[in-house]
Scaffold this motif. Structure first.
Motif, PDB file in Angstrom:
ATOM      1  N   UNK A 147     -52.890 -36.461   6.818  1.00  0.00           N
ATOM      2  CA  UNK A 147     -51.437 -36.488   6.981  1.00  0.00           C
ATOM      3  C   UNK A 147     -51.043 -35.873   8.318  1.00  0.00           C
ATOM      4  N   UNK A 148     -49.781 -36.011   8.641  1.00  0.00           N
ATOM      5  CA  UNK A 148     -49.256 -35.496   9.910  1.00  0.00           C
ATOM      6  C   UNK A 148     -48.349 -34.306   9.619  1.00  0.00           C
ATOM      7  N   UNK A 149     -48.550 -33.239  10.353  1.00  0.00           N
ATOM      8  CA  UNK A 149     -47.729 -32.043  10.210  1.00  0.00           C
ATOM      9  C   UNK A 149     -46.307 -32.342  10.656  1.00  0.00           C
ATOM     10  N   UNK A 150     -45.339 -31.958   9.832  1.00  0.00           N
ATOM     11  CA  UNK A 150     -43.935 -32.158  10.190  1.00  0.00           C
ATOM     12  C   UNK A 150     -43.496 -31.159  11.259  1.00  0.00           C
ATOM     13  N   UNK A 151     -44.132 -30.008  11.333  1.00  0.00           N
ATOM     14  CA  UNK A 151     -43.717 -29.009  12.308  1.00  0.00           C
ATOM     15  C   UNK A 151     -44.312 -29.280  13.686  1.00  0.00           C
ATOM     16  N   UNK A 152     -45.592 -29.620  13.754  1.00  0.00           N
ATOM     17  CA  UNK A 152     -46.236 -29.809  15.055  1.00  0.00           C
ATOM     18  C   UNK A 152     -46.437 -31.273  15.417  1.00  0.00           C
ATOM     19  N   UNK A 153     -46.361 -32.169  14.437  1.00  0.00           N
ATOM     20  CA  UNK A 153     -46.601 -33.580  14.699  1.00  0.00           C
ATOM     21  C   UNK A 153     -48.076 -33.942  14.759  1.00  0.00           C
ATOM     22  N   UNK A 154     -48.937 -32.948  14.611  1.00  0.00           N
ATOM     23  CA  UNK A 154     -50.378 -33.174  14.708  1.00  0.00           C
ATOM     24  C   UNK A 154     -50.950 -33.652  13.375  1.00  0.00           C
ATOM     25  N   UNK A 155     -51.851 -34.640  13.412  1.00  0.00           N
ATOM     26  CA  UNK A 155     -52.501 -35.054  12.167  1.00  0.00           C
ATOM     27  C   UNK A 155     -53.548 -34.017  11.757  1.00  0.00           C
ATOM     28  N   UNK A 156     -53.746 -33.893  10.448  1.00  0.00           N
ATOM     29  CA  UNK A 156     -54.767 -32.973   9.952  1.00  0.00           C
ATOM     30  C   UNK A 156     -55.270 -33.439   8.598  1.00  0.00           C
ATOM     31  N   UNK A 157     -56.425 -32.924   8.227  1.00  0.00           N
ATOM     32  CA  UNK A 157     -57.002 -33.212   6.915  1.00  0.00           C
ATOM     33  C   UNK A 157     -56.540 -32.134   5.947  1.00  0.00           C
ATOM     34  N   UNK A 158     -55.887 -32.537   4.882  1.00  0.00           N
ATOM     35  CA  UNK A 158     -55.485 -31.623   3.824  1.00  0.00           C
ATOM     36  C   UNK A 158     -56.555 -31.725   2.743  1.00  0.00           C
ATOM     37  N   UNK A 159     -57.498 -30.762   2.759  1.00  0.00           N
ATOM     38  CA  UNK A 159     -58.590 -30.760   1.792  1.00  0.00           C
ATOM     39  C   UNK A 159     -58.074 -30.280   0.447  1.00  0.00           C
ATOM     40  N   UNK A 160     -58.484 -30.956  -0.615  1.00  0.00           N
ATOM     41  CA  UNK A 160     -58.020 -30.662  -1.968  1.00  0.00           C
ATOM     42  C   UNK A 160     -59.179 -30.132  -2.800  1.00  0.00           C
ATOM     43  N   UNK A 161     -58.992 -28.956  -3.371  1.00  0.00           N
ATOM     44  CA  UNK A 161     -59.987 -28.361  -4.254  1.00  0.00           C
ATOM     45  C   UNK A 161     -59.419 -28.203  -5.651  1.00  0.00           C
TER      46      UNK A 161
END
Length: 188
Positions: A147-161
């Motif tokens: 997904x893309x961060x709404x604050x920085x605009x940078x994409x990142x992996x949101x790992x789910x545990x």
């Protein structure tokens, strides 16, 4: 206490991969939860698997019936309706167990960590390399959503545990991604 749920299932699309569709759906949900300040809706991924590593094709929302009805009445699925099939709001099965669904963060790139340290502390590359050895890098084996961060605009992996299964629910609130390290969701 979570009493109801609704399943959002991705429709097959030959042009867009399921992980991409899930990321877009999850971003929309996150924005709606931020906009409406919703802390009482949790999420789960019923098809979650470590081998193969996947979140699956279904996003399940958990909460009180009235809250889920209000959320689904909002226009947050606009533009995604061709790709998502929303089920009906239903009661959680009485025999459901419970567990946490939480974000897991990892130090995944040693070079990035070193560059950050150099900027923050004014250190040389050699000093940063001494302070941050290669052994701190971890290769996560958890499923994630891109997904893309709404604050920085940078994409990142949101790992789910996933936390361990529990016989009793733990009430509380969820973050704007519908996740919590302490509050459980029904697992079925």
């Amino acid at each position: 206490m979570t009493t109801h749920y609704i399943d959002l299932t991705l429709a097959p699309d030959p042009e867009v991969s399921p992980p991409h569709l899930l990321g877009a759906l999850y971003e929309r949900l996150h924005m709606a939860m931020v906009q409406h300040r919703i802390e009482s809706v949790g999420v789960s991924f019923p098809q979650y698997s470590l081998a193969p590593r996947t979140l699956g094709h279904r996003l399940r929302l958990h909460g009180q019936a009235a809250v889920l009805e209000r959320l689904m009445a909002e226009n947050w699925l606009k533009g995604a309706r061709d790709h998502v099939r929303a089920g009906t709001i239903a009661h959680v099965p009485a025999v459901a167990t419970h567990r946490t669904v939480q974000r897991r963060q990892f130090k995944t790139n040693v070079e990035r960590l070193r560059r950050r340290r150099m900027r923050r502390k004014g250190e040389s590359a050699e000093q940063a390399a001494q302070a941050i050895p290669a052994s701190v890098e971890r290769r996560p084996n958890l499923p994630y959503v891109w997904i893309r961060s709404r604050s920085s605009g940078q994409p990142f992996c949101l790992f789910i545990g996933m936390g361990p299964l529990q016989s009793e629910p733990v009430p509380g609130t969820y973050n704007s991604y519908g996740l919590s390290g302490t509050t459980t969701i029904p697992w079925f």
